[in-house]
Write an enzyme that holds these catalytic residues in place. Structure first.
Site: not given
Ligand code: NCD
Ligand code: ZN
Length: 356
Positions: A20, A22-24, A48, A106, A143, A181, A226, A254, A258
């Site tokens: 899990h 997030h690579l953007r 996402n 997802k 989620h 998560h 989150l 996760d 940001h």
């Molecule tokens: C994730 C994100 O920033 O894309 N943020 C997080 O707090 N985990 C989204 C997610 O997985 O809830």
């Molecule tokens: Zn996530």
């Protein structure tokens, strides 16, 4: 798994996967992909984006953008996911499986977290997609938080299990479900007692920190993610689950980047960036309960088995030598990306693949 030295100054393990992350997209990949690819052989990449990845064709194009940023000589496989919406069709699921890049779908309850506005408003609308996924063995990644304004943010995961997960499981008994998560004793217990179609990922930060880390002595935005960090008894339950022999719990960072100014502000974004030092954090958590011998199953075996994939054939090493993390990485348009534990010294140092 091999331990070196009387004082365990090094451990060697099968190369881990991140189930899990997030690579953007676009310029962010310059930073996020090399970090992930250094530590992990494969990673389940969250969909996402804005707009979200909802078709196999979009997933494939996104995978190609990711692969373009994998450093030369490094073997890294992005495992793609589709973002479930009220409109996902059975054909979308079939196309995803045929295409081969997509390994899961997802479920974001609409409005639950970052970029989840297009999420599911009512699972009843997803029946055809879920049936197809059950038939084809394509896992649903959940989620697990309700978005009901009446429900306290610290209770949203536990309520989700009762209101959404249990009915979903009853309706689709053979659907592979990963509760993502997990952050509570209730989730750890639900998954531990569930059948073989249910599993969970656990982040390093939820194994290491309770909500005091985020709130005592000042608000610390880099600990805000989150689902939100919970109280200590929940952290203890997660640690117990992670080191258990159940095989149902596996690594999912996760890691969620940001830019610094979007976290250190009056209404900061949710997400902890850990991809740059994830294994070190997990080793710290496992070592804290004298369970380093359980790290390999959690990081490198259980997830692959659940997804029906083979485990990696090369190994990596974690050395018990301290390292100090940078205060930030250069990120987008001059913005900085502050990792969790920025500027702190960790007890472990990850060493890349030994025998790739
Ligand atoms: C994730 C994100 O920033 O894309 N943020 C997080 O707090 N985990 C989204 C997610 O997985 O809830
Ligand atoms: Zn996530």
């Amino acid at each position: 798994m091999v331990f070196f030295g009387t004082f365990m100054n090094s451990i060697e393990l099968i190369a881990p996967d991140d189930w899990h992350i997030h690579l953007r997209d676009d310029a962010a990949l310059r930073v996020t992909v090399p970090h992930a690819a250094r530590q992990f052989a494969r990673a389940i990449v969250m969909p996402n984006l804005k707009p979200p990845v909802t078709t196999a064709a979009q997933a494939r194009a996104y995978a190609e953008r990711i692969l373009a940023h994998v450093p030369a000589g490094v073997d890294f496989q992005p495992l793609m996911t589709l973002y479930l919406t009220d409109k996902t069709s059975a054909q979308d699921i079939q196309d995803a499986v045929n295409d081969g890049w997509v390994k899961a779908v997802k479920l974001y309850p609409a409005g639950a977290t970052t970029n989840s506005d297009a999420g599911v408003t009512d699972l009843a609308r997803c029946a055809v997609a879920l049936e197809k996924m059950q038939d084809l063995g394509l896992p649903l990644l959940v989620h697990g938080e309700v978005t009901d304004a009446q429900i306290d943010i610290f209770d949203r995961e536990a309520v989700f299990i009762e209101r959404v997960l249990k009915p979903l499981r009853a309706q689709y008994p053979r659907l592979k479900i990963v509760m993502e998560h997990i952050t509570t004793a209730q989730a750890a217990e639900y998954v531990a007692q569930a059948d073989a179609y249910t599993a969970a990922t656990i982040t390093a930060h939820h194994l290491l920190y309770n909500r005091n880390a985020m709130l005592v002595g000042g608000v610390r935005p880099h600990y805000y993610c989150l689902p939100i960090l919970k109280r200590e008894s929940h952290r203890q339950a997660l640690l117990k689950a992670a080191i258990s022999d159940s095989g149902k719990f596996f690594l999912g960072t996760d890691s969620a980047p940001h830019a610094q100014d979007t976290k250190e502000t009056a209404c900061g974004c949710a997400g902890c960036y850990t991809a740059s030092h994830a294994l070190e954090l997990y080793a710290t958590a496992f070592a804290s309960v004298n369970a380093l011998d359980k790290l390999e199953a959690f990081a490198s075996i259980n997830g692959a088995k659940f997804y029906g994939l083979s485990v990696n054939t090369h190994t990596v090493r974690l050395n018990a030598s301290p390292q100090t993390l940078p205060s930030a990485f250069d990120y987008l348009d001059g913005a900085q990306l502050v990792p969790l534990n920025a500027g702190e010294t960790l007890a472990w140092t990850f060493q890349e693949a030994l025998d790739r």
